[in-house]
Design a protein around this motif. Structure first.
Motif, PDB file in Angstrom:
ATOM      1  N   ARG A   1      -8.609  -2.625   7.673  1.00  0.00           N
ATOM      2  CA  ARG A   1      -9.978  -2.691   7.122  1.00  0.00           C
ATOM      3  C   ARG A   1     -10.080  -3.762   6.044  1.00  0.00           C
ATOM      4  O   ARG A   1     -11.065  -4.513   5.985  1.00  0.00           O
ATOM      5  CB  ARG A   1     -10.387  -1.331   6.558  1.00  0.00           C
ATOM      6  N   LEU A   2      -9.073  -3.847   5.186  1.00  0.00           N
ATOM      7  CA  LEU A   2      -9.092  -4.862   4.135  1.00  0.00           C
ATOM      8  C   LEU A   2      -9.013  -6.268   4.735  1.00  0.00           C
ATOM      9  O   LEU A   2      -9.693  -7.190   4.269  1.00  0.00           O
ATOM     10  CB  LEU A   2      -7.933  -4.633   3.172  1.00  0.00           C
TER      11      LEU A   2
ATOM     12  N   ALA B   1      -6.086   0.148  -3.267  1.00  0.00           N
ATOM     13  CA  ALA B   1      -7.052  -0.600  -2.458  1.00  0.00           C
ATOM     14  C   ALA B   1      -8.067  -1.314  -3.342  1.00  0.00           C
ATOM     15  O   ALA B   1      -8.468  -2.454  -3.053  1.00  0.00           O
ATOM     16  CB  ALA B   1      -7.751   0.339  -1.476  1.00  0.00           C
TER      17      ALA B   1
ATOM     18  N   ARG C   1      -9.097  -5.300  -3.446  1.00  0.00           N
ATOM     19  CA  ARG C   1     -10.480  -5.772  -3.279  1.00  0.00           C
ATOM     20  C   ARG C   1     -10.921  -6.619  -4.470  1.00  0.00           C
ATOM     21  O   ARG C   1     -11.552  -7.673  -4.305  1.00  0.00           O
ATOM     22  CB  ARG C   1     -11.424  -4.581  -3.108  1.00  0.00           C
TER      23      ARG C   1
ATOM     24  N   ARG D   1      -3.989   5.965  -3.950  1.00  0.00           N
ATOM     25  CA  ARG D   1      -4.280   5.011  -2.876  1.00  0.00           C
ATOM     26  C   ARG D   1      -5.645   4.365  -3.092  1.00  0.00           C
ATOM     27  O   ARG D   1      -5.845   3.192  -2.738  1.00  0.00           O
ATOM     28  CB  ARG D   1      -4.228   5.729  -1.517  1.00  0.00           C
ATOM     29  N   LEU D   2      -6.576   5.093  -3.658  1.00  0.00           N
ATOM     30  CA  LEU D   2      -7.890   4.528  -3.959  1.00  0.00           C
ATOM     31  C   LEU D   2      -7.749   3.356  -4.922  1.00  0.00           C
ATOM     32  O   LEU D   2      -8.369   2.295  -4.753  1.00  0.00           O
ATOM     33  CB  LEU D   2      -8.806   5.589  -4.580  1.00  0.00           C
TER      34      LEU D   2
ATOM     35  N   GLN E   1       1.884  -7.140   4.470  1.00  0.00           N
ATOM     36  CA  GLN E   1       1.447  -5.859   3.924  1.00  0.00           C
ATOM     37  C   GLN E   1       2.496  -4.770   4.109  1.00  0.00           C
ATOM     38  O   GLN E   1       2.692  -4.247   5.209  1.00  0.00           O
ATOM     39  CB  GLN E   1       0.139  -5.414   4.595  1.00  0.00           C
TER      40      GLN E   1
ATOM     41  N   LEU F   1       0.853  -1.184   0.000  1.00  0.00           N
ATOM     42  CA  LEU F   1       0.000   0.000   0.000  1.00  0.00           C
ATOM     43  C   LEU F   1       0.891   1.237   0.000  1.00  0.00           C
ATOM     44  O   LEU F   1       2.079   1.156   0.333  1.00  0.00           O
ATOM     45  CB  LEU F   1      -0.908   0.026   1.234  1.00  0.00           C
TER      46      LEU F   1
ATOM     47  N   THR G   1      -6.041   1.224   6.632  1.00  0.00           N
ATOM     48  CA  THR G   1      -6.594   0.629   5.418  1.00  0.00           C
ATOM     49  C   THR G   1      -6.277  -0.862   5.367  1.00  0.00           C
ATOM     50  O   THR G   1      -7.133  -1.685   5.018  1.00  0.00           O
ATOM     51  CB  THR G   1      -6.030   1.324   4.166  1.00  0.00           C
TER      52      THR G   1
ATOM     53  N   ASP H   1      -2.293   5.946   8.383  1.00  0.00           N
ATOM     54  CA  ASP H   1      -3.600   5.822   7.728  1.00  0.00           C
ATOM     55  C   ASP H   1      -3.624   4.621   6.786  1.00  0.00           C
ATOM     56  O   ASP H   1      -4.660   3.949   6.650  1.00  0.00           O
ATOM     57  CB  ASP H   1      -3.956   7.103   6.973  1.00  0.00           C
ATOM     58  N   ASP H   2      -2.482   4.325   6.141  1.00  0.00           N
ATOM     59  CA  ASP H   2      -2.416   3.143   5.282  1.00  0.00           C
ATOM     60  C   ASP H   2      -2.489   1.859   6.113  1.00  0.00           C
ATOM     61  O   ASP H   2      -3.017   0.846   5.655  1.00  0.00           O
ATOM     62  CB  ASP H   2      -1.132   3.159   4.459  1.00  0.00           C
TER      63      ASP H   2
ATOM     64  N   GLU I   1     -12.321  -7.154   6.025  1.00  0.00           N
ATOM     65  CA  GLU I   1     -13.267  -7.400   4.937  1.00  0.00           C
ATOM     66  C   GLU I   1     -13.140  -8.813   4.381  1.00  0.00           C
ATOM     67  O   GLU I   1     -14.143  -9.461   4.049  1.00  0.00           O
ATOM     68  CB  GLU I   1     -13.033  -6.373   3.832  1.00  0.00           C
TER      69      GLU I   1
END
Length: 404
Positions: free
Chosen positions: A238-239, A177, A181, A173-174, A225, A155, A235, A231-232, A242
């Motif tokens: 969160r991934l 990610a 996903r 970054r969007l 990772q 990331l 992320t 902040d990354d 998920e």
């Protein structure tokens, strides 16, 4: 193979109290006993290694390195770290690019490093599969002790820069990610289709990329990772939430800024490298105080060199300077031994001196956290593969080449 007994040293097993005049008994490349002289029965025909005056520790582990895939001084011809032609490189494998004859392996021995998890680089959102190897061997066949450890992912700045320069996704970054996903969603669908075909006895075409990610989803491989910014890291969490895979943060430069969250979520870090300059935005909060802050918050971490970013034989020096900046010495040694083994599920083979584990043992001239001390003798699977020649002031590794 006859037994070998390392006797008379100050034995630091890591999981357990140090032992004065201790014994480490080795047979067939494994440790069979560790203890005081009165507690270990040494066979009459055992080879005796006199360790008097030394500290005896398990070999160190670098859990994130590019040893052998990014060769020292070889330029582009020896750099096989990143296959930056496909954002999803889950099918790529570090094992296919490792040169065991590059000088970094001997450097590792000089720093007491006997095991390394070699990884692809961070140019791709998904870089490929990692492998656990010993730092001495004649080919990758005899060096490998864990062929399937994890999958490397990235990331942050690196993948968005690489693919942004190609004017393709991901350039933000969007986008990074989203690539992850999409890859895991396809792998989950593939998993269901594969299992259905198996249950129905129908033929099924194997996709190596999706098959690898399916193993991550099944918990068979860790998800390494690459991430620096806090902040990354969120992320990354969160991934992982998920898709339910086993997350390991690699680098974690700003981990100390969210140490409480990482501890609460039980997310481990392979931390470092700690000696670099703040050469990009993601590194602006790098500090040698970080390990101590993480330890006090209850975060499990291992220290890495990210070789060749920092020479692999400098691994212990990072731990020593972290102690100077607040890390307790016990955790410092664990961050080089037990912790990297536990974080990547390798603690049934390496990381401590206890019966059943590989006989990777290093005799130090004193406390390894004192930068004036050095590795004097190194054993990998019980075989002596390195000695420091004090008369010449140089270390000598066992020759890897075939000799008639």
């Amino acid at each position: 193979m006859s037994a070998k007994a390392i006797v008379g040293g100050y034995v630091v097993p890591i999981d357990g109290n140090p032992i004065d005049d201790g014994i480490v008994l080795i047979e067939d490349g494994r440790i069979v006993a560790v203890g005081a002289e009165a507690d270990v029965d040494v066979p009459d025909d055992a080879e005796i290694v006199d360790a008097a005056g030394t500290w005896v520790l398990p070999g160190f582990i670098d859990a994130h390195a590019h040893l052998g895939v990014h060769e020292d001084g070889e330029g582009w011809s020896g750099n096989d770290t990143n296959e930056m032609t496909d954002p999803n490189g889950a099918r790529f494998r570090a094992i296919d690019g490792i040169d065991p004859y590059e000088p970094g392996f001997d450097d590792a021995l000089s720093g007491g490093v006997t095991s390394v998890v070699i990884k692809p680089g961070s140019g791709n959102p998904i870089g490929g599969q990692t492998i656990g190897v010993k730092t001495w061997g004649r080919s990758i066949l005899d060096m490998t002790f864990a062929e399937h450890v994890s999958v490397k992912s990235a990331l942050g700045e690196n993948p968005k820069r690489v693919y942004g320069e190609k004017n393709q996704t991901p350039s933000t970054r969007l986008g990074v990610a989203a690539i992850l996903r999409e890859a895991f969603t396809k792998a989950r669908n593939y998993q269901a289709q594969r299992d259905y075909a198996h249950d129905e006895g129908k033929p099924f075409d194997v996709d190596l990329t999706k098959e690898t990610l399916a193993r991550v989803l099944a918990g068979e491989l860790y998800w390494d990772q690459h991430v620096h910014r806090a902040d990354d890291m969120v992320t990354a969490i969160r991934l992982a939430d998920e898709f339910g895979y086993k997350l390991v943060i690699n680098h974690g430069t700003e981990g100390h800024l969210i140490a409480d969250l990482l501890a609460e979520r039980d997310v481990p870090i392979i931390l470092g490298p700690l000696f670099t300059t703040k050469s990009k935005v993601e590194l602006r909060n790098r500090t040698l105080r970080g390990p101590g802050i993480l330890a006090r918050a209850g975060v499990k971490f291992a220290i890495t060199t990210d070789h060749p970013v920092i020479p692999i034989n400098f691994l212990v020096y990072q731990a020593a300077l972290a102690v100077k900046d607040g890390l307790d010495p016990v955790t410092a040694l664990r961050s080089l031994t037990a912790h990297p083994a536990e974080i990547l599920g390798l603690d049934d083979r390496i990381g401590t001196l206890k019966p059943g584990l590989d006989a990777d043992v290093v005799l130090w001239s004193g406390d390894p956290l004192d930068v004036m001390n050095r590795a004097l003798r190194v054993f990998v699977r019980g075989d002596e593969v390195y000695q420091f020649d004090e008369s010449q002031g140089v270390g000598v590794a066992k020759d890897r080449r075939y000799r008639e």
